[in-house]
Design a protein around this motif. Structure first.
Motif, PDB file in Angstrom:
ATOM      1  N   LEU A 153       0.824  -1.209   0.000  1.00 15.05           N
ATOM      2  CA  LEU A 153       0.000   0.000   0.000  1.00 15.05           C
ATOM      3  C   LEU A 153       0.856   1.255   0.000  1.00 15.05           C
ATOM      4  O   LEU A 153       2.034   1.228   0.364  1.00 15.05           O
ATOM      5  N   ASP A 155       0.750   5.530   1.158  1.00 14.39           N
ATOM      6  CA  ASP A 155       0.069   6.529   1.977  1.00 14.39           C
ATOM      7  C   ASP A 155      -0.949   7.282   1.116  1.00 14.39           C
ATOM      8  O   ASP A 155      -0.638   7.709  -0.001  1.00 14.39           O
ATOM      9  N   ASP A 157      -3.805   5.925  -0.045  1.00 19.23           N
ATOM     10  CA  ASP A 157      -4.575   5.017  -0.899  1.00 19.23           C
ATOM     11  C   ASP A 157      -6.049   4.964  -0.472  1.00 19.23           C
ATOM     12  O   ASP A 157      -6.375   5.031   0.718  1.00 19.23           O
ATOM     13  N   ILE A 159      -8.960   2.313  -0.276  1.00 21.29           N
ATOM     14  CA  ILE A 159      -8.985   0.853  -0.144  1.00 21.29           C
ATOM     15  C   ILE A 159     -10.423   0.392   0.054  1.00 21.29           C
ATOM     16  O   ILE A 159     -11.124   0.891   0.944  1.00 21.29           O
ATOM     17  N   ILE A 180      -4.096  -1.665   7.624  1.00 22.49           N
ATOM     18  CA  ILE A 180      -4.650  -0.339   7.911  1.00 22.49           C
ATOM     19  C   ILE A 180      -4.306   0.069   9.337  1.00 22.49           C
ATOM     20  O   ILE A 180      -3.828   1.181   9.591  1.00 22.49           O
ATOM     21  N   PHE A 190      -5.387   6.567   5.105  1.00 19.16           N
ATOM     22  CA  PHE A 190      -6.109   5.814   4.089  1.00 19.16           C
ATOM     23  C   PHE A 190      -7.570   6.244   4.087  1.00 19.16           C
ATOM     24  O   PHE A 190      -8.072   6.779   5.075  1.00 19.16           O
TER      25      PHE A 190
END
Length: 356
Positions: A153, A155, A157, A159, A180, A190
């Motif tokens: 992942l 920073d 993103d 999701i 997460i 996120f």
């Protein structure tokens, strides 16, 4: 009181010798801890999803088997073994799909099998130690899942997740939501899009509640809105858990997951399954061999309504899970590393490394 990284979803109270768990059927409106010691109550808690999520079910079954066994009155080893087998089989009948349930119960049974000369009191101590070990291992496994998952992942993103594969599905951290939780601890940000997950609403009731409690920006979606947010470019990755992984990489997860995978494939969004190796069943060749639990029709027609929302007598199809084909899965994240296609080789290699 809200779930947090300091609150374990499932645990053993060593003083009272009870299984303690969060009643997830009451969330998000009410935070209630159940204290269970009777086999019937533990079986009911698993069947009626008071505890749910494959890892949490396994831990609950192991602790539950211990607390029931500890109350056996017999000192006769033969009678003890017979009662133990009956309790194990009873718990195994609770839910058919989550392989962690059988994995945990088998580990407890191996304790009895490895100690044929032990007294009943000694066996109770050994079973307690094994149940606690399973509980502690789940915490460690989920932290490692989070580390590997976080490596995929970035920073900021967006999701998307389906159902609840967070802390509430394990003892701590979670599986699919563990990255997460760890990322937030490290100052990352996120935006989690949470499918409501019909018909039991584990996404809107549990994942959204858990993400808010952790301070994560969260947006709830009806299940049929996933395509819309993907189309708009708001989702950079999909993270889901699963209840069983077949040897070829097919995965069984909460109903609706396969549809999310198809959408992610169409929009070229990576689809990651995050699952401990205890969920991998190398004896199961493909998803077609995974038993799919059928749930009561009332969960669809009545559960969230004052009166039935369906015509009287209409047929209802209510499978608890569906199978996502391995061709739709970008990677399977485990506590021993990340498996990529071809899964028949990568999963076997990871499982082999887990026993070394």
């Amino acid at each position: 009181m809200k779930p947090s990284l300091t609150t374990e979803t499932v645990r053993l109270d060593e003083q009272t010798k009870e299984l303690v768990l969060i009643d997830q059927t009451k969330l998000p409106g009410e935070y209630t801890l159940l204290r269970l010691s009777k086999a019937e109550d533990i079986w009911e808690a698993i069947v009626h999803l008071r505890v749910r999520g494959a890892p949490a079910i396994g831990v609950a079954a192991a602790i539950g088997l211990y607390v029931v066994t500890d109350r056996f009155q017999t000192q006769d080893r033969g009678e003890f073994d017979q009662q133990f087998r009956a309790a194990k089989e009873y718990f195994a009948s609770s839910r058919p799909t989550a392989v962690n349930l059988f994995w945990a119960l088998d580990r407890m049974a191996q304790v009895v099998q490895r100690n044929p000369q032990a007294t009943t009191d000694r066996l109770k101590t050994l079973l307690r130690d094994e149940a606690i070990a399973i509980q502690r291992e789940d915490v460690d496994v989920c932290r490692r899942l989070g580390e590997y998952g976080l490596s995929l992942l970035q920073d900021g993103d967006g999701i998307l997740t389906h159902c609840n594969a967070g802390q509430l599905a394990t003892v701590k951290y979670g599986t699919a939501l563990a990255p997460i939780h760890l990322g937030v601890q490290r100052g990352m940000h996120f935006h989690v899009y949470t499918d409501e997950t019909r018909p039991l609403l584990q996404g809107i009731r549990l994942s959204a509640f858990e993400m808010q409690a952790a301070g994560v920006k969260t947006t709830v979606l009806c299940d049929n809105m996933a395509s819309s947010v993907m189309q708009r470019g708001w989702v950079q990755a999909v993270l889901v858990g699963c209840d069983r992984v077949a040897a070829n990489g097919d995965t069984a997860n909460k109903i609706g997951t396969s549809g999310v995978a198809i959408l992610a494939n169409y929009y070229h969004i990576p689809f990651y399954v995050v699952a401990p190796t205890s969920t991998i069943d190398l004896t199961c060749p493909s998803g077609t061999a995974i038993p799919i639990e059928q749930r009561p029709p009332e969960e669809v027609t009545h559960m969230w309504y004052e009166a039935s929302m369906a015509p009287a007598g209409v047929d209802v199809y209510n499978p608890a899970f569906d199978v996502t084909d391995h061709s739709l899965i970008t990677a399977i994240v485990t506590e021993y590393g990340i498996a990529y296609p071809p899964y028949d080789k990568s999963l076997a290699a990871l499982c082999s490394s887990s026993t070394e």
